[in-house]
Design an enzyme around this catalytic site. Sequence first.
Site, PDB file in Angstrom:
ATOM      1  NE  ARG A 139      22.009  58.272 -20.647  1.00  0.00           N
ATOM      2  CZ  ARG A 139      22.645  59.458 -20.252  1.00  0.00           C
ATOM      3  NH1 ARG A 139      22.689  60.734 -20.867  1.00  0.00           N
ATOM      4  NH2 ARG A 139      23.248  59.267 -19.249  1.00  0.00           N
ATOM      5  CG  ASP A 177      30.544  25.658 -23.015  1.00  0.00           C
ATOM      6  OD1 ASP A 177      30.816  24.533 -23.555  1.00  0.00           O
ATOM      7  OD2 ASP A 177      28.730  26.121 -22.876  1.00  0.00           O
ATOM      8  N   GLY A 178      32.485  27.652 -19.626  1.00  0.00           N
ATOM      9  CA  GLY A 178      33.290  28.380 -18.496  1.00  0.00           C
ATOM     10  C   GLY A 178      34.702  28.154 -18.772  1.00  0.00           C
ATOM     11  CB  ALA A 217      18.994  47.589 -21.215  1.00  0.00           C
ATOM     12  CG  ASP A 241      22.234  48.173 -18.062  1.00  0.00           C
ATOM     13  OD1 ASP A 241      21.489  49.387 -18.613  1.00  0.00           O
ATOM     14  OD2 ASP A 241      21.611  47.482 -17.548  1.00  0.00           O
TER      15      ASP A 241
END
Length: 269
Positions: free
Chosen positions: A150, A45-46, A187, A152
């Site tokens: 706030r 897919d990349g 996160a 990741d």
Amino acid sequence: MKYNVINRGDDISIELMNTFHELVKPYGLVLDETEPDIVLSIGGDGTLLHAFHRYKHALDHIAFVGIHTGRLGFFADWKPDEVEQLARLMGECALENDLRAVNYPLVEIQITTQNGVETELALNEFTLKGVDTTLVAELRINDEPFETFRGDGICISTPSGSTAYNKSLGGAIVHPSLDAIQIAEIASINNRVFRTLGSSILLPKHHHCDIYPKAQQNILLSLDHLYIQRNDIVSIRSMVAAGKKVKFARFRPFPFWSRVREAFIGFER
Ligand code: NAP
Ligand code: MN
């Protein structure tokens, strides 16, 4: 009909590419790197993400198709031993000048800096992360304040990208016939000061989300496999790209939900 092949660069993908060139010659398909009608990606897919970004200036005229030389891909959904079938079907389409394709939505971002606005497109997703600290950002939806984030980072994916990073973040898998983008949290920190929704949300066409990172923050921005570090961002607007879609050539039916099942659940019933 003109075509080009983008391969991952490993021996298997290169060999498959050479086989493909030979197989389509009799049908009058012409290799053309600058203005192809079809772009075949051989790899993962990349590899298709690379192909997309190479040709994103000409999405109107190009249909993509992928052979996977690794595990089953979402974009690369033909197996190496099906190369002859694919070449024949593509050759027949070329002879009849009849190419069937599906159109999938993309995410567009507009990056505002002191110097103006830059526009970018992504096939899977765009993400925003802090570099030296957690990301602190204000989110506005349709020009109304929504939340202070706030954590990741934030991931904004297309339906076809919903099975990629978005899925690891607990986001929903979205059928690409829906013109929507999904905002998922990476996160997030939740306490009395910072409160975010926690669930991922879907924005329909014509809605937009603006992210205002805290001033002077070092930001890591990703567009699919491309990463860029910036410290000049005032805000980033995301929305379903208007009037721009990616075309995938369809030479046989392979429904999206079958691909989801084969990739994530397996073949057993
Ligand atoms: P990569 O590290 O090889 O990609 C991670 C995995 O995502 C690979 O297995 C890749 O398949 C797969 N993938 C890519 N697009 C997909 C899609 N639409 N649906 C299902 N799986 C998909 O890096 P890459 O090949 O350059 O791909 C970049 C993508 O990696 C990003 O767009 C992002 O979606 C994803 N990513 C995921 C995470 C995560 O899940 N934690 C973190 C960062 C980035 P192939 O092996 O066939 O290439
Ligand atoms: Mn990859």
